[in-house]
Design a protein around this motif. Structure first.
Motif, PDB file in Angstrom:
ATOM      1  N   SER A 333       6.242 -10.045  13.725  1.00 37.66           N
ATOM      2  CA  SER A 333       6.494 -11.081  12.713  1.00 37.66           C
ATOM      3  C   SER A 333       5.876 -10.707  11.366  1.00 37.66           C
ATOM      4  O   SER A 333       6.491 -10.898  10.313  1.00 37.66           O
ATOM      5  CB  SER A 333       5.971 -12.436  13.189  1.00 37.66           C
ATOM      6  OG  SER A 333       4.579 -12.374  13.383  1.00 37.66           O
ATOM      7  N   MET A 334       4.660 -10.105  11.383  1.00 36.60           N
ATOM      8  CA  MET A 334       4.018  -9.724  10.118  1.00 36.60           C
ATOM      9  C   MET A 334       4.755  -8.574   9.439  1.00 36.60           C
ATOM     10  O   MET A 334       4.873  -8.537   8.214  1.00 36.60           O
ATOM     11  CB  MET A 334       2.551  -9.359  10.354  1.00 36.60           C
ATOM     12  CG  MET A 334       1.668 -10.596  10.460  1.00 36.60           C
ATOM     13  SD  MET A 334       0.008 -10.224  11.069  1.00 36.60           S
ATOM     14  CE  MET A 334      -0.595  -9.046   9.873  1.00 36.60           C
ATOM     15  N   THR A 335       5.268  -7.630  10.234  1.00 39.01           N
ATOM     16  CA  THR A 335       6.024  -6.517   9.643  1.00 39.01           C
ATOM     17  C   THR A 335       7.291  -7.041   8.972  1.00 39.01           C
ATOM     18  O   THR A 335       7.652  -6.598   7.873  1.00 39.01           O
ATOM     19  CB  THR A 335       6.359  -5.446  10.703  1.00 39.01           C
ATOM     20  OG1 THR A 335       5.137  -4.959  11.263  1.00 39.01           O
ATOM     21  CG2 THR A 335       7.122  -4.274  10.111  1.00 39.01           C
ATOM     22  N   ASN A 339       8.019  -6.669   5.047  1.00 39.89           N
ATOM     23  CA  ASN A 339       9.259  -6.058   4.540  1.00 39.89           C
ATOM     24  C   ASN A 339       9.935  -6.946   3.501  1.00 39.89           C
ATOM     25  O   ASN A 339      10.473  -6.448   2.510  1.00 39.89           O
ATOM     26  CB  ASN A 339      10.225  -5.808   5.697  1.00 39.89           C
ATOM     27  CG  ASN A 339      10.106  -4.386   6.201  1.00 39.89           C
ATOM     28  OD1 ASN A 339       9.952  -3.456   5.413  1.00 39.89           O
ATOM     29  ND2 ASN A 339      10.149  -4.210   7.499  1.00 39.89           N
ATOM     30  N   GLN A 340       9.909  -8.245   3.749  1.00 49.08           N
ATOM     31  CA  GLN A 340      10.487  -9.195   2.786  1.00 49.08           C
ATOM     32  C   GLN A 340       9.765  -9.107   1.440  1.00 49.08           C
ATOM     33  O   GLN A 340      10.390  -9.075   0.380  1.00 49.08           O
ATOM     34  CB  GLN A 340      10.352 -10.647   3.323  1.00 49.08           C
ATOM     35  CG  GLN A 340      11.275 -10.965   4.474  1.00 49.08           C
ATOM     36  CD  GLN A 340      12.747 -10.964   4.059  1.00 49.08           C
ATOM     37  OE1 GLN A 340      13.105 -11.487   3.015  1.00 49.08           O
ATOM     38  NE2 GLN A 340      13.576 -10.325   4.849  1.00 49.08           N
ATOM     39  N   ILE A 341       8.420  -9.053   1.501  1.00 47.93           N
ATOM     40  CA  ILE A 341       7.628  -8.976   0.260  1.00 47.93           C
ATOM     41  C   ILE A 341       7.936  -7.674  -0.477  1.00 47.93           C
ATOM     42  O   ILE A 341       8.178  -7.659  -1.678  1.00 47.93           O
ATOM     43  CB  ILE A 341       6.110  -9.074   0.570  1.00 47.93           C
ATOM     44  CG1 ILE A 341       5.781 -10.443   1.170  1.00 47.93           C
ATOM     45  CG2 ILE A 341       5.286  -8.834  -0.695  1.00 47.93           C
ATOM     46  CD1 ILE A 341       4.350 -10.566   1.693  1.00 47.93           C
ATOM     47  N   GLU A 360      -2.550 -15.477   4.639  1.00 46.89           N
ATOM     48  CA  GLU A 360      -2.327 -16.095   5.960  1.00 46.89           C
ATOM     49  C   GLU A 360      -2.327 -15.067   7.091  1.00 46.89           C
ATOM     50  O   GLU A 360      -2.345 -15.425   8.257  1.00 46.89           O
ATOM     51  CB  GLU A 360      -0.954 -16.828   5.976  1.00 46.89           C
ATOM     52  CG  GLU A 360      -0.784 -17.904   4.914  1.00 46.89           C
ATOM     53  CD  GLU A 360      -1.828 -19.003   5.047  1.00 46.89           C
ATOM     54  OE1 GLU A 360      -2.102 -19.414   6.185  1.00 46.89           O
ATOM     55  OE2 GLU A 360      -2.390 -19.414   4.020  1.00 46.89           O
ATOM     56  N   TRP A 361      -2.259 -13.786   6.748  1.00 43.21           N
ATOM     57  CA  TRP A 361      -2.064 -12.786   7.801  1.00 43.21           C
ATOM     58  C   TRP A 361      -3.281 -12.625   8.700  1.00 43.21           C
ATOM     59  O   TRP A 361      -4.414 -12.833   8.289  1.00 43.21           O
ATOM     60  CB  TRP A 361      -1.683 -11.444   7.187  1.00 43.21           C
ATOM     61  CG  TRP A 361      -0.228 -11.372   6.847  1.00 43.21           C
ATOM     62  CD1 TRP A 361       0.774 -12.155   7.331  1.00 43.21           C
ATOM     63  CD2 TRP A 361       0.386 -10.462   5.932  1.00 43.21           C
ATOM     64  NE1 TRP A 361       1.975 -11.787   6.788  1.00 43.21           N
ATOM     65  CE2 TRP A 361       1.778 -10.751   5.924  1.00 43.21           C
ATOM     66  CE3 TRP A 361      -0.073  -9.431   5.125  1.00 43.21           C
ATOM     67  CZ2 TRP A 361       2.693 -10.043   5.151  1.00 43.21           C
ATOM     68  CZ3 TRP A 361       0.823  -8.712   4.353  1.00 43.21           C
ATOM     69  CH2 TRP A 361       2.195  -9.030   4.361  1.00 43.21           C
ATOM     70  N   HIS A 362      -2.989 -12.184   9.934  1.00 42.83           N
ATOM     71  CA  HIS A 362      -4.017 -11.967  10.958  1.00 42.83           C
ATOM     72  C   HIS A 362      -4.713 -10.638  10.676  1.00 42.83           C
ATOM     73  O   HIS A 362      -4.081  -9.576  10.658  1.00 42.83           O
ATOM     74  CB  HIS A 362      -3.319 -11.937  12.327  1.00 42.83           C
ATOM     75  CG  HIS A 362      -4.255 -11.989  13.481  1.00 42.83           C
ATOM     76  ND1 HIS A 362      -5.019 -10.918  13.860  1.00 42.83           N
ATOM     77  CD2 HIS A 362      -4.555 -13.003  14.353  1.00 42.83           C
ATOM     78  CE1 HIS A 362      -5.740 -11.257  14.924  1.00 42.83           C
ATOM     79  NE2 HIS A 362      -5.466 -12.512  15.238  1.00 42.83           N
ATOM     80  N   LYS A 363      -6.024 -10.710  10.486  1.00 43.55           N
ATOM     81  CA  LYS A 363      -6.783  -9.523  10.086  1.00 43.55           C
ATOM     82  C   LYS A 363      -6.693  -8.379  11.101  1.00 43.55           C
ATOM     83  O   LYS A 363      -6.757  -7.203  10.745  1.00 43.55           O
ATOM     84  CB  LYS A 363      -8.249  -9.943   9.886  1.00 43.55           C
ATOM     85  CG  LYS A 363      -9.124  -8.894   9.243  1.00 43.55           C
ATOM     86  CD  LYS A 363     -10.548  -9.425   9.101  1.00 43.55           C
ATOM     87  CE  LYS A 363     -11.490  -8.325   8.635  1.00 43.55           C
ATOM     88  NZ  LYS A 363     -12.880  -8.781   8.628  1.00 43.55           N
TER      89      LYS A 363
END
Length: 574
Positions: A333-335, A339-341, A360-363
């Motif tokens: 989900s983070m990738t 990619n969107q950013i 918000e991302w998981h470290k």
């Protein structure tokens, strides 16, 4: 994906050397060429390369401060001091802690280990960790795979009456911490012949020196080599020189007699009846050990790696496997979000680096996301998230570009940073993210080479199918273990064509199972081209094309080789 193929033919002088070498060794001249490309020009050195021997490991006392470190450890054990083994939460750190703890534990019991929490304490030596040592009566801390920059923290520990022995392999700053001993072959005053050891490798050398000083025979260290091999493969350090010896014998240990904890991980990975390779460690074993520190706490990985009861170990390995499943979901989900950013970054086509920030991302997963971005966009990438009032993140690099130097160039904007050529960690005040992004991009633009920002396949040799004999493949296997500085050789064959039996396979018909011939022999070669079904229409026209590939053993038919096709290039008709 359109790859650029890069093949640098060898010079006439190299060709002559490789011919002589091949004759002396009784191998194909092509393999002689591969040796020369790896800087091996004498038969004596080639034999050592093909048969890595443990007696060829360097004397650990050649490392600066090793005698001081061993003396301090011996003194602590003689005086019954409490010793704490402290390490980073990644694979290299947790294997290093497990190795040193397991070895010393055979002779001494007043011992404990500590892995800092990625979320509450962050990377490296923490005040919280030192306070824990004070509370539990520790007077000596052995720190592994971190500590080289912990000047303030180790000063604080010293004030509390705690000594430090640092075993690290990250690049030091000009000012070293006030530790009793600093074992790091990247020190400016280094006297050790090999500087690319993993953090766990430095721990192993420390234990080797400790064993020598106490008359403990070397064979007692051999059971620990499975941990060293896992650290070498996972930390992406060069697999040449001393690392090659350690990785070779570590893989042997992993396959023949792994420790209880490692055996449990092997079972959970589904590798129990398979010969484990470097790539199994990189893609299966390493990520599971890492998942513990990413999702929960790295201490659980050390608990597993030091466990002596198999049923308990299996329970722990299954728990760690669950963390890995969670990690995979987060990673996916983070990738996608990353990619969107990146897709909406201004002037992406002209940028030579990627820096993105999302609080918000998981470290625990940002390092993996940074790796994914470098693979997709062929640019050094920094992925940042927020921890309290700080932006903390991970950087990854493309082949040949030193991302550590790029980050060091921005050091006045940073609170903390550390790492090596291809991977680094960093933290800064949130308000510095924009200035860092600009400065980092400027440095990368000036120093990166054009070929480092595109999909390039480096080809080792051009060969014909008639060259691929059973003897050739058996000799090629001696180049194992593969990894940085000794990558699996990529071959190219020109003007091949379909034997008439190639077909698309896979759930979505996305792969091609190939049967190929060239016009130099009658050899029919089996191959598999993953994700390249777009070429099948051309292949079926019976026109010739070029391929580049690695040579693997066919897992379904033992003893038979198949080509793992990296890329297919149709030949343009004039």
């Amino acid at each position: 994906m359109n790859h650029k193929w890069n093949y640098q033919p060898i010079t006439s002088e190299q060709a002559e050397t490789s011919q002589i070498l091949a004759q002396e060794l009784g191998i194909s001249p092509i393999l002689g060429q591969l040796l020369v490309q790896r800087g091996i020009t004498r038969a004596h050195d080639a034999r050592k390369f093909f048969r890595p021997q443990l007696p060829d490991l360097h004397d650990p006392f050649l490392m600066e401060d090793m005698d001081v470190a061993v003396e301090r450890l011996n003194k602590a054990m003689g005086k019954k001091e409490r010793i704490l083994i402290y390490g980073d939460y990644d694979v290299d750190g947790t294997t290093a802690v497990a190795l040193v703890y397991k070895f010393i534990q055979q002779f001494y019991s007043n011992l404990d280990y500590y892995i800092p929490d990625r979320y509450n304490e962050g990377y490296g030596v923490s005040h919280k960790g030192i306070d824990y040592a004070v509370e539990t009566g520790v007077s000596l801390i052995i720190v592994l795979d971190c500590g080289i920059k912990a000047v303030d923290e180790i000063t604080y520990a010293k004030e509390k009456g705690i000594d430090f022995i640092i075993c690290d392999h990250h690049v030091p700053d000009d000012v070293l911490p006030p530790a009793v001993a600093i074992l790091n072959a990247k020190r400016l005053d280094n006297t050790y012949p090999y500087e690319h050891l993993s953090g766990c490798g430095v721990g192993f050398k420390f234990m080797q020196a400790f064993a020598i000083s106490n008359g403990i025979e070397f064979h007692h260290l051999i059971p620990l080599l499975d941990l060293v091999a896992v650290s070498i493969a996972s930390d992406i350090v060069p697999i040449m020189g001393e690392n090659r010896i350690l990785a070779h014998h570590g893989l042997k240990q992993l396959n023949s007699n792994p420790s209880v904890g490692m055996k449990a991980i092997i079972d959970v990975c589904g590798l129990a009846d398979k010969e484990i390779t470097v790539s199994d460690i990189v893609f299966k074993i390493g990520p599971r050990i890492n998942a513990s520190g990413r999702i929960q706490n790295g201490k659980e990985a050390v608990d597993l790696l030091t466990e002596k009861d198999f049923s308990v170990a299996l329970e722990k390995a299954n728990q760690i496997n669950q963390y890995n499943e969670t990690r995979k979901d987060l990673d996916k989900s983070m990738t996608e979000e990353a990619n969107q950013i990146v897709a909406h970054l201004d002037g992406l086509a002209d940028r030579r680096s990627i820096v993105i920030y999302n609080e918000e991302w998981h470290k625990g997963v940002i390092g993996i996301v940074a790796s994914r971005l470098t693979e997709i966009y062929y640019r050094p990438a920094v992925v940042l998230t927020r921890t309290d009032d700080m932006a903390t993140g991970s950087a990854r690099s493309v082949s040949g570009f030193d991302v550590y130097k790029a980050i060091e160039h921005c050091r006045d904007l940073l609170e903390n940073f550390g790492g090596h050529t291809y991977a680094a960690g960093l933290s800064m005040k949130v308000e510095n993210v924009a200035a860092f992004t600009e400065r980092f991009e400027s440095y990368v633009s000036e120093h990166i080479l054009p070929e480092q920002t595109s999909a390039v396949i480096e080809i080792d040799a051009e060969i014909d199918f008639r060259d691929i004999t059973p003897k050739f493949y058996n000799d090629l296997k001696k180049f194992n273990p593969f990894g940085p500085d000794n990558q699996k050789p990529v071959f190219c064959t020109h003007h091949v064509y379909d034997y008439g039996t190639s077909k698309v396979v896979g759930r979505d018909q996305e792969h091609i199972k190939l049967e190929l011939v060239d016009n130099k022999s009658n050899n029919v070669m089996n191959g598999i081209a993953f994700g390249q079904s777009s070429h099948v229409r051309y292949i079926k026209t019976k026109r010739s094309f070029d391929i580049c590939y690695t040579i693997e053993e066919n897992t379904h038919k033992r003893g038979e080789v198949q080509l793992l096709i990296e890329d297919i290039m149709p030949i343009e008709e004039n």
